[in-house]
Each structure stands twice: as C-alpha cells, then as structure tokens.
Design a protein around this motif. Sequence first.
Motif, PDB file in Angstrom:
ATOM      1  N   ASN A 412      36.654  43.816   7.694  1.00 34.34           N
ATOM      2  CA  ASN A 412      36.677  42.608   6.875  1.00 34.34           C
ATOM      3  C   ASN A 412      37.789  41.666   7.302  1.00 34.34           C
ATOM      4  N   ILE A 413      38.831  42.207   7.912  1.00 31.59           N
ATOM      5  CA  ILE A 413      39.906  41.362   8.427  1.00 31.59           C
ATOM      6  C   ILE A 413      39.509  40.748   9.765  1.00 31.59           C
ATOM      7  N   THR A 414      38.994  41.562  10.666  1.00 34.43           N
ATOM      8  CA  THR A 414      38.649  41.080  12.007  1.00 34.43           C
ATOM      9  C   THR A 414      37.303  40.376  12.048  1.00 34.43           C
ATOM     10  N   MET A 415      36.509  40.512  10.972  1.00 32.94           N
ATOM     11  CA  MET A 415      35.136  40.013  10.934  1.00 32.94           C
ATOM     12  C   MET A 415      34.340  40.579  12.104  1.00 32.94           C
ATOM     13  N   PHE A 416      34.532  41.897  12.304  1.00 36.80           N
ATOM     14  CA  PHE A 416      33.729  42.701  13.227  1.00 36.80           C
ATOM     15  C   PHE A 416      33.990  42.371  14.698  1.00 36.80           C
ATOM     16  N   ASN A 417      35.165  41.793  14.968  1.00 37.59           N
ATOM     17  CA  ASN A 417      35.588  41.534  16.342  1.00 37.59           C
ATOM     18  C   ASN A 417      36.587  42.622  16.736  1.00 37.59           C
ATOM     19  N   ASP A 418      36.125  43.604  17.506  1.00 35.57           N
ATOM     20  CA  ASP A 418      36.960  44.761  17.855  1.00 35.57           C
ATOM     21  C   ASP A 418      38.216  44.360  18.630  1.00 35.57           C
ATOM     22  N   GLN A 419      38.170  43.226  19.312  1.00 43.47           N
ATOM     23  CA  GLN A 419      39.322  42.807  20.104  1.00 43.47           C
ATOM     24  C   GLN A 419      40.521  42.418  19.222  1.00 43.47           C
ATOM     25  N   LEU A 420      40.260  42.224  17.929  1.00 41.84           N
ATOM     26  CA  LEU A 420      41.331  41.841  17.011  1.00 41.84           C
ATOM     27  C   LEU A 420      41.887  43.027  16.230  1.00 41.84           C
ATOM     28  N   ASP A 421      41.456  44.249  16.580  1.00 43.49           N
ATOM     29  CA  ASP A 421      41.890  45.442  15.828  1.00 43.49           C
ATOM     30  C   ASP A 421      43.408  45.597  15.843  1.00 43.49           C
ATOM     31  N   GLY A 422      44.016  45.403  17.016  1.00 42.95           N
ATOM     32  CA  GLY A 422      45.467  45.582  17.134  1.00 42.95           C
ATOM     33  C   GLY A 422      46.219  44.589  16.265  1.00 42.95           C
ATOM     34  N   LEU A 423      45.782  43.329  16.282  1.00 43.26           N
ATOM     35  CA  LEU A 423      46.428  42.301  15.473  1.00 43.26           C
ATOM     36  C   LEU A 423      46.214  42.573  13.990  1.00 43.26           C
ATOM     37  N   ALA A 424      45.033  43.110  13.653  1.00 44.31           N
ATOM     38  CA  ALA A 424      44.741  43.432  12.254  1.00 44.31           C
ATOM     39  C   ALA A 424      45.695  44.494  11.730  1.00 44.31           C
ATOM     40  N   GLU A 425      46.053  45.448  12.576  1.00 41.01           N
ATOM     41  CA  GLU A 425      46.992  46.494  12.170  1.00 41.01           C
ATOM     42  C   GLU A 425      48.352  45.882  11.805  1.00 41.01           C
ATOM     43  N   ILE A 426      48.804  44.928  12.639  1.00 40.85           N
ATOM     44  CA  ILE A 426      50.119  44.300  12.403  1.00 40.85           C
ATOM     45  C   ILE A 426      50.093  43.471  11.127  1.00 40.85           C
ATOM     46  N   VAL A 427      49.075  42.596  10.999  1.00 39.15           N
ATOM     47  CA  VAL A 427      48.972  41.725   9.827  1.00 39.15           C
ATOM     48  C   VAL A 427      48.729  42.556   8.570  1.00 39.15           C
ATOM     49  N   GLY A 428      47.902  43.593   8.689  1.00 39.08           N
ATOM     50  CA  GLY A 428      47.620  44.456   7.545  1.00 39.08           C
ATOM     51  C   GLY A 428      48.859  45.169   7.045  1.00 39.08           C
ATOM     52  N   GLN A 429      49.696  45.568   7.974  1.00 35.52           N
ATOM     53  CA  GLN A 429      50.946  46.229   7.580  1.00 35.52           C
ATOM     54  C   GLN A 429      51.872  45.247   6.868  1.00 35.52           C
ATOM     55  N   ASN A 430      51.954  44.019   7.382  1.00 33.12           N
ATOM     56  CA  ASN A 430      52.782  43.003   6.734  1.00 33.12           C
ATOM     57  C   ASN A 430      52.288  42.674   5.331  1.00 33.12           C
ATOM     58  N   MET A 431      50.964  42.780   5.132  1.00 36.49           N
ATOM     59  CA  MET A 431      50.367  42.476   3.834  1.00 36.49           C
ATOM     60  C   MET A 431      50.402  43.676   2.887  1.00 36.49           C
ATOM     61  N   GLY A 432      50.817  44.833   3.376  1.00 32.84           N
ATOM     62  CA  GLY A 432      50.826  46.027   2.545  1.00 32.84           C
ATOM     63  C   GLY A 432      49.462  46.672   2.412  1.00 32.84           C
ATOM     64  N   LEU A 433      48.561  46.377   3.336  1.00 30.18           N
ATOM     65  CA  LEU A 433      47.208  46.924   3.263  1.00 30.18           C
ATOM     66  C   LEU A 433      47.090  48.293   3.921  1.00 30.18           C
ATOM     67  N   THR A 434      48.104  48.704   4.661  1.00 31.70           N
ATOM     68  CA  THR A 434      48.052  50.015   5.323  1.00 31.70           C
ATOM     69  C   THR A 434      48.659  51.103   4.444  1.00 31.70           C
ATOM     70  N   ASP A 435      49.184  50.724   3.305  1.00 27.50           N
ATOM     71  CA  ASP A 435      49.806  51.688   2.384  1.00 27.50           C
ATOM     72  C   ASP A 435      48.726  52.608   1.824  1.00 27.50           C
ATOM     73  N   THR A 436      48.833  53.904   2.059  1.00 30.98           N
ATOM     74  CA  THR A 436      47.818  54.866   1.610  1.00 30.98           C
ATOM     75  C   THR A 436      47.765  54.987   0.094  1.00 30.98           C
ATOM     76  N   SER A 437      48.788  54.497  -0.601  1.00 33.03           N
ATOM     77  CA  SER A 437      48.725  54.523  -2.062  1.00 33.03           C
ATOM     78  C   SER A 437      47.724  53.486  -2.573  1.00 33.03           C
TER      79      SER A 437
END
Length: 526
Positions: A412-437
């Motif tokens: 949903n972040i990359t809109m199904f563009n696999d080339q953006l997976d790495g950037l999604a990880e960085i932005v997701g972490q900054n947004m607190g979306l990688t928090d397992t809680s």
Amino acid sequence: MNFKTFYRTNRLRMWVIAFSSLMQPFVLIAAAYLNMLEINTLRDHNKKAWLIIVLASLLGYLLSNFFDMVSNYLLATHIREFNQQLRGKILRHLYDEKRTYQVAEVENQLTNDLNMVNDQYFNLLPTICNFLGYIIFSVIALLTINWTLLVITLLTVLCSIFLPKLIDKPIQKAMENVSLKNSQYLDLIEKWLSGIAELQRYAAGEHLMKVMHVGAKKLEEAKLNQTAKQQVLSIITGSISQIMIFALFVWTGVLIKGHMAPFGAIAVIGNFSTYMSIGIEYLPFYLGLIKGTSSLRDKITAETLPVREHSETEIHESPYAFRTKDLAVKFQNGETLKFPDIEVKYGEKILLTGDSGAGKSTLFKLILNFLAPSSGQLEFMNQAGEIIEPDLTKIGYIAQDPILFPSTVKSNITMFNDQLDGLAEIVGQNMGLTDTSSFAQGLNTEINLQKLNISGGQRQKIILARAQVHDSNILLIDEGTSAIDQTATLEILQQLLQKPNTVIFIAHNFNERMNSMFDREIHLSK
C-alpha cells in the motif's frame, strides 16, 4: 463484442463445438429414419435386418447424447476464457480512461451485462447450430420420402422467419431496460447499505425497506416486461409450428394411401415433424434474442476498446508549480464557488485554510482534473517557470478518506512497485509503521478492509508514507493528519516539509507551532 471476437478466442475449439452441435441432430434424425426402416422389416418379417437396425438406432441415440455433452462442456470453457479476456479489457479501459466510476456501474458491467449477453447470445450459438441441423437433416429425410413434404416445410420456415421480426425492437428495448434497472438497483444498494449502521442508529429501517422495495420492484417489472415480450414471440413461432405438424401428418397419410411414401413413414413422421417444429419454433425465437442483444453488445464493445493515447506531439511534463485566474465552478444545485487568483511557486509549503464549504477540497479536485471548472484558467509550470501541458499523474494526492487495498502495508505504500521496497522500509520506520506493537508482521502485515485491523491514524500514516515514497513535485494533502495525535503530526510535518517539493496542506486544527512551519497561508471564504 461479436461472433468474430468470440470465435478468435480459440478457433479449433469453436470448430469442434460447431461440429458436435451439428452431429447431435444428425445422429438423432438418422436414428429416427432407421425406425422407419425398422417398421418395414417387421412387416416383412426380416428379424436379422430388424436387429441390426435396432442396434444402429440405439447407437445413434447414444452418440446424440455424447455430442450434446461435448458441445456444452467446450462451450462453457470457451465462454469462461472469453469473459476473462473481456473483463481484462474492460478494466484496462476503465483504468486508462482516468475518470471516476460508481462501483455499482462497474459491477453491472462486469457481471450482469456480460451474463445477459452470455445467456442470450453466446450460449445460444450451439443451440442454433442444433436447430439448423434439425431443419436441414429433417428436410433431407423428408425429401427421401416425398418431395412434396419439403414444399410444406419450406413454406412454414419462411413464415416462421419473417413473422417474429415484428417484435425484434420491443425485445431489444426490454433488454436494455433490464440492464438499466439492474444498474440503478446496484447503485441503490451501494448508496443505502453502505450507511446501514447510521440508519440503524436512528431507527430508520422502515425507510430503508421502502426505498429498497421500490428499487427491486422497478427491476422486477423490467424483467417481467422482457419476459412478456419473449412470450409473445414464443406464441407466434409456436403457433406456426403446430400448423406445420398438422399439415405434415395429413399429407403423409394421403401419400401412403396413394403408394407415394413407404408404410413406415406414418410411424416416424411424428418424429420428423417434432424435430422440424423444434427447429422452426425456436430458431427464429433465439435469433430474435440474439438480435436483441445488439445494443448491449455495442455498449460492452465500446468499454473494451483501448483508450486513445496521446500522440507523440503532445508532450506532457511533470508540473512543479501552478497558478489560477478567475477560477470558478458551478454545481448542479446552482451554487457557484469562486476562487481568488492563486500562484504557487515550486518548493513552497502552503497551509490552505477556510470556512466549511469554501472550496478547499474542490480546489484540489480542480487541480487534479477530477472536476472541470465552469470558468477561469488553471496553468501549470515546469521547474523553469514555463507553462506546460501537465502530467497530472505526477501530482501526489492524499484525500480525506484514505484509499487502501487488501494487501500488505508495504504494498500500500509502494503501490505495488517492488523497486520502492527499500525506500518504503526507511519511510515506514520513520512513520512508526514497522513497530510490531502496531503491526504484528511489520510492513508485511496484511490489511483486512472487512475486519478493519488498522486504526484511522495508521491509515493516514500509510497514505503519508505513500506520498513520501513516490516523492511527487507537487503534493496535495487534504486533512492528512486529522486522525493522528499532535506529537506524531509534528514529526510527520517535519519530514514532509523539509523536502524540496511543493506542498499544499488543508488543515483546521493545527497549533501555532505547526502553522509556523509553512511558508504562508491561503485562506478561502465563501
């Protein structure tokens, strides 16, 4: 959407379907013809010949069932593949056309319209081959008995073909009306049942039942009208069929008495007349149904055509800035919204505020071409400040009601563009979306839109992450942090506003510190 495109789906399979559809009446009529010879052998007391003919007749009936089964199975397979291709073309057309569709409208196109054409066109093609076979092979059989029987048959066929044309147009109009009423009913379901919880809260169930009853009644009345028109056609063709049967029986008796037809003919003429009546009664009836689908097929064909792409001379550039002049939009209720002249330069961070109904969201829709202006101009500029034809897909947009898809958070972040997976990880972490809680499997957590396993704030964070990952030169945000607490909103604004792109943010609940982060404020009023 016609026979040619249907045939091209699998040419070999269509030939096998046609062959099986013709062989079914052939072996059935051949078996009936053998029954005539069987009676003659009984009269002559030829037991051996009688046994051979009986076995041959039995084989004919078995083969008839076999060819019918093969034809039906292959046709179902062919229609399934054809519909799959059609739905793909329709979806591609809807996607490329870049306009807003009602969900009920698309549902009607992909389900009801296709099913109607299948039922009253493609499913009937092998049946028509059957009926043609019944007529052709029965004519041949009757011709071998006595040619005068063929004359009676031909006269009846001519009447059965031309009389039903009188009702072709009413049937076509009735079918179009069923499609329209079904689309309206689906739209009614979507609009009312989507708010059923609110109706329950205010105990407005009686009104819901009344509205849905009226919609369902209109649909059923349209279907009833269609059935009535079809029954009239059936009565016309059925009456002709009965006249033919009577004439054949009478004339066959005359021929046998005059020794111009074999004795066994009287026993099987009923079979031949039945096969002929089936063909003559139902062939024009089904041809009428097929003709009645012409407008619906034209409509579906138009929805499958490729959308015209821009010519090579139409160069669309990525916009960096824009300006408006005398921009206004008039709504159907007569209300008109007028906007002040606005000029937004590249890299500006603008807070868009205003009274409720002043047109903040409407301005965004005008910029995105979701809505056409009634008057005025909207010009886009490139990085050098030159006026351009904009590629509007390069403008990022975060709506008030975030759109998510039943996939992973990352998709949903990359809109199904696999080339953006790495950037999604960085932005997701900054947004607190990688928090397992928050998400048990981090960005790989599947979003369940039915069970709503995410909060409103999480939805907005995902959309904001999407905007940062795709990094549009112009970013329009409509209440993008309304469900997020102020601490998290402040962090997100710091990340968004430090980027070089142009940002226009609609908000009404920002504190003084948040307001100061923007270059300027544009306030709209009615």
